[in-house]
Design a protein around this motif. Sequence first.
Motif, PDB file in Angstrom:
ATOM      1  N   ARG B 319      29.875  36.426  37.402  1.00 33.25           N
ATOM      2  CA  ARG B 319      30.717  36.981  38.469  1.00 33.25           C
ATOM      3  C   ARG B 319      32.170  36.962  38.044  1.00 33.25           C
ATOM      4  O   ARG B 319      32.905  37.929  38.205  1.00 33.25           O
ATOM      5  CB  ARG B 319      30.564  36.138  39.731  1.00 33.25           C
ATOM      6  N   ALA B 322      32.998  39.682  35.698  1.00 30.40           N
ATOM      7  CA  ALA B 322      33.184  40.968  36.359  1.00 30.40           C
ATOM      8  C   ALA B 322      34.556  41.042  37.028  1.00 30.40           C
ATOM      9  O   ALA B 322      35.245  42.065  36.953  1.00 30.40           O
ATOM     10  CB  ALA B 322      32.077  41.194  37.385  1.00 30.40           C
ATOM     11  N   ILE B 323      34.975  39.943  37.668  1.00 26.97           N
ATOM     12  CA  ILE B 323      36.287  39.929  38.330  1.00 26.97           C
ATOM     13  C   ILE B 323      37.396  40.159  37.312  1.00 26.97           C
ATOM     14  O   ILE B 323      38.288  40.992  37.496  1.00 26.97           O
ATOM     15  CB  ILE B 323      36.514  38.589  39.063  1.00 26.97           C
ATOM     16  N   ARG B 325      37.195  41.517  34.393  1.00 26.24           N
ATOM     17  CA  ARG B 325      37.128  42.884  33.872  1.00 26.24           C
ATOM     18  C   ARG B 325      37.770  43.852  34.862  1.00 26.24           C
ATOM     19  O   ARG B 325      38.494  44.759  34.476  1.00 26.24           O
ATOM     20  CB  ARG B 325      35.668  43.282  33.631  1.00 26.24           C
ATOM     21  N   LEU B 416      31.029  46.143  36.018  1.00 24.63           N
ATOM     22  CA  LEU B 416      31.537  45.492  37.216  1.00 24.63           C
ATOM     23  C   LEU B 416      30.397  45.065  38.133  1.00 24.63           C
ATOM     24  O   LEU B 416      30.617  44.679  39.267  1.00 24.63           O
ATOM     25  CB  LEU B 416      32.483  46.432  37.964  1.00 24.63           C
TER      26      LEU B 416
END
Lengths: 249, 420
Positions: B319, B322-323, B325, B416
């Motif tokens: 997670r 993804a944040i 990125r 994402l």
Amino acid sequence: MADGRAEPQTGQAPVLELTGIRFGWRPGGPPLLSVGHLAVGRGERVLVRGPSGSGKTTLLGLMAGVSRPDRGEVRLLGAPFSAAPAARRDRLRADHVGYVFQLFNLVPYLTARENILLALRFSKRRAARLAEMGRQGRAEAERLAAGLGLPPDLLDRHPRALSVGQQQRVASARALIGAPELILADEPTSALDEEVRGRFLDLLFAECAGSGTAAVVVSHDRDLVPYFGRVVEIADLQAEDRRAPVEPA
Amino acid sequence: MLILDLAAKSLLNRRFTASLAILSIAVSVALLVGVNRLSEGTRASFQSTISGTDLIVGARGSSTQLLLYSVFHIGDATKDMSFAAYEDVAGLPDVAWAVPLALGDSHRGFRVVGTSTDYFEHFRHGGKKRLAFADGAPFADLFDVVIGADVARTLGYRPGDKVVVAHGSGTAAIHDHDTLPFTVTGTLAPTGTPVDRALYVPLDAITAIHVDWQSGRPPRPGEETSADALRTEELPPPRVTAMLLGLKSRMGLFQTQRAINEYEAEPLTAILPGVVITEIWRLIGVAERALTVISGFVVAAGLFGMIGILLTALNERRREIAILRSLGATPAAVLGLFTLESLLFGAAGIVLGYGVLSLASLLLADFVSTRFGLFLPFHWLTATDLKLFAAVLGASGLLGLVPAGIAYRSALTDGLAMRL
């Protein structure tokens, strides 16, 4: 860091423009996602609606420049986005795009305030823009948080000490700080109660309007329709593409 | 700088698991450096068991054996040298001083050495350190004895106590010279050398306790000569097992050695103690290398523990990837973040391990040297330490590439998408 190219035009061009997109070719079958043409103007609020499994997350990945289409082009502020090399796409995203996830938006080991300011630390350009407006990062984080209905004393808490609604507000403040031209949001309200949902969107769009930021929200939720100036059905994007493929300009 | 800040905060957030990993690295680093220090100290104290003595002389035989029984009190001499030979060698032109050693008796497992008071004068250990008396004084009377520090500690003797010497050594000590007890006059300060594990009596005392013996058999009860009689009587010339020689100048060393080896009246061997000690160390140094290898394995175990902790956290950190990125972090920055974390683990482990070890060696050096005869040198960073640290840091960075590589790949493939 700017890599020597001309920065994207912020004038007449659409903030985001997708043309002739095809993504995820499978032998024999239709692509996972195809988009004929979609343009988002400055400060516009667009709801991209579709049921789950219709390729919403894929579309957001393309719009954020994390993945690239097999065919077609994504342009950001008139400049090539999907066609740019990976490092430049990451830079453009940091400088011009704020992103809000459905859930778990925050880096768990940073306080709410640090999470908001993280956007400025990844983008010198957004930090500079804030400075041009004569604002200071910490004060701006507090101002945005207050505008989104978040008391300032919550800003020093870690995400685990915040409710889901509070976390989404922190995430919105992070997406908005430094006035990027575009906010992308993936089901940002699906974890919120119905009565909170409306207020959250009202405050979010008020802040968007304040900084001239366009917002693209992808959601399955029909109840959100009234909050948006324009609603696009994913199914229509695909159908339109099948009727009349638009060649890139 | 941003990535470093994030890595540090991420570690701080996972204080508990992080400190476990850091602790295990710290323990292995402390062990690695400690083993190194100890073996360095052991080598140094072994090499400096005897110093200031230029030559050791004994009856013709193996030079290793001569060194072992004369200095380390290990094994026995097969033959003594005559007192005439002793006097001839002591009279060689380059000889500055000569100390006789008569071996073969023991007291409760500790060797008894017959010698002269010159021994306390000329024996040197650990560089140029002289023997010092912790208590009392050198022997003066025929039946006086000076005891080493270990003997005093183990048997609890103090000046004034009576000591009975046994014939032979170890399990072969069959007969007590119990009619002729010795009086403790002094206790030597600890040296961390075999000196601590011996008792010292006058050379003539060894002769005196054997004077009534007939061809290797003890006297029958009632036939022993009394101590007072022995003090006044003319004793036969003493036997000498080995002798320590100091030369007037190192220039005459090889000439004197050759003169002794070519002594005509009886076959003698003269050795340079430093050379023979080095030969012996080469033999037993294998154990030292084995220790280093073992502590190397401990470091590897510590590092694998670290990867375990990093890999366990990896799934929930998708997670976070993804944040980062979405905020514009490049996959390379994600790779950097994870690599940096394992480097921070390594660095923190090194600092902690080295700190604990330095503190321990500062506080415990005296204890370890008197108690175990190991001398734990305290230094600030040595070149070896730095090499070790670089190796540990390099290994933690290299092993950290495993979780970092996985994070990098998921940064690219997950995009994402949040894996919940």
